[in-house]
Write a protein that holds these residues in place. Structure first.
Motif: not given
Length: 310
Positions: A29-36, A51-54, A185-189, A193-194
């Protein structure tokens, strides 16, 4: 940047294998944050935050070691740093002991420019990552809260050169284990990213024009209720026209016009931009997404997914 302990921590982080975070019943169970965006989580309810896409942005994680309460954000602009830290600290509680802080991302995108003045010539560095990193460190330093800087994997420490000679980040995403505070380090898809990926991505762009979000990070997750509560943002009808115009661009033009670091973006960047434009074209009225300027609410289901309730 030259601190031996921080350099060693950055080297360990860079050398660690990247974790792919799955979604659904098989994933944690995770919480993902987008930019800002930012979110504060309770370790009794949430196993991972990430988070990713940094590229030129910086991921910030702050943890109260006594309670395990953890706040994470994806900062993209110096003007949201001061207010953003106040938001992140609000639910972490009071503690005489320092909070652990991890700063990750923000690769060295600066070029050196020689400028001339009455005092002679001198060099300055231009780019997006440098002023953001400087502002974050300044706010940490001035804060009444004490911090223990555990990771400082930014700028030159987090920069590599690819086979084409382009600078790009080594670590572009991470997760923190809320029970232990360990960062990897991690990546999401598209599934992890939900929830509500596209609407949340749109908020990043339109919030710059919404006075309600000036100098703030975007609210995403309600800590006490344990629900995703996507706070509203509005956009003008002409955003649909702009989206239609941008959608006519070639892939290379999309990268050049829509990214601060075209050579460092992940492979799905252009596809994601086109999915955003498709949504705006089909929903020119922001009230389609946020009726009566109310948040979009998602609850956790028994099958390990987030389901929209309002």
């Amino acid at each position: 940047m030259g601190n031996p302990g921080l350099r060693a921590a950055s080297e360990r982080l860079r050398a660690a294998p990247e974790r792919t975070v799955p979604s659904g019943p098989e994933g944690p169970r995770h919480v993902y944050v987008f930019q800002r965006e930012y979110a504060t989580v309770d370790p009794a309810r949430v196993e991972l935050v990430g988070t990713d896409e940094m590229t030129t942005c910086v991921g910030v994680a702050i943890r109260n070691n006594k309670t395990g309460m953890t706040s994470i954000s994806h900062m993209d602009f110096p003007k949201i740093v001061e207010g953003g830290f106040k938001q992140m600290l609000e639910l972490l509680g009071d503690d005489d002991e320092p909070f652990d802080v991890h700063l990750i991302g923000g690769f060295d995108d600066a070029s050196t420019k020689v400028v001339y003045s009455a005092g002679g010539k001198h060099s300055i560095q231009e780019g997006y990552s440098h002023p953001l990193c400087f502002k974050i460190v300044e706010v940490l330093h001035k804060s009444q809260q004490r911090f223990h800087l555990r990771s400082f994997c930014v700028l030159g420490i987090n920069t590599m050169t690819d086979s084409y000679g382009n600078a790009r980040p080594i670590v572009g995403g991470f997760v923190m284990q809320t029970s232990s505070g360990v960062v990897t380090p991690a990546s999401f898809d598209i599934t992890s990213r939900c929830p509500d990926e596209i609407v949340r991505r749109i908020r990043v762009s339109v919030s710059s024009y919404d006075p309600n979000w000036r100098g703030k990070l975007l609210e995403t997750y309600n800590t006490h209720a344990d629900i995703f509560q996507i706070a509203p943002a509005c956009w003008m009808p002409d955003w649909a026209e702009m989206a239609s115009s941008h959608n006519q661009l070639s892939d290379s033009e999309v990268l050049l016009q829509c990214s601060t670091s075209p050579a460092a973006e992940p492979p799905h960047f252009v596809e994601t931009e086109r999915r955003i434009w498709k949504y705006l074209i089909e929903n020119p009225d922001w009230e389609d997404a946020f009726p009566k300027y109310k948040p979009r609410v998602f609850h956790w289901t028994n099958d390990g997914r987030w389901s929209r309730h309002s």
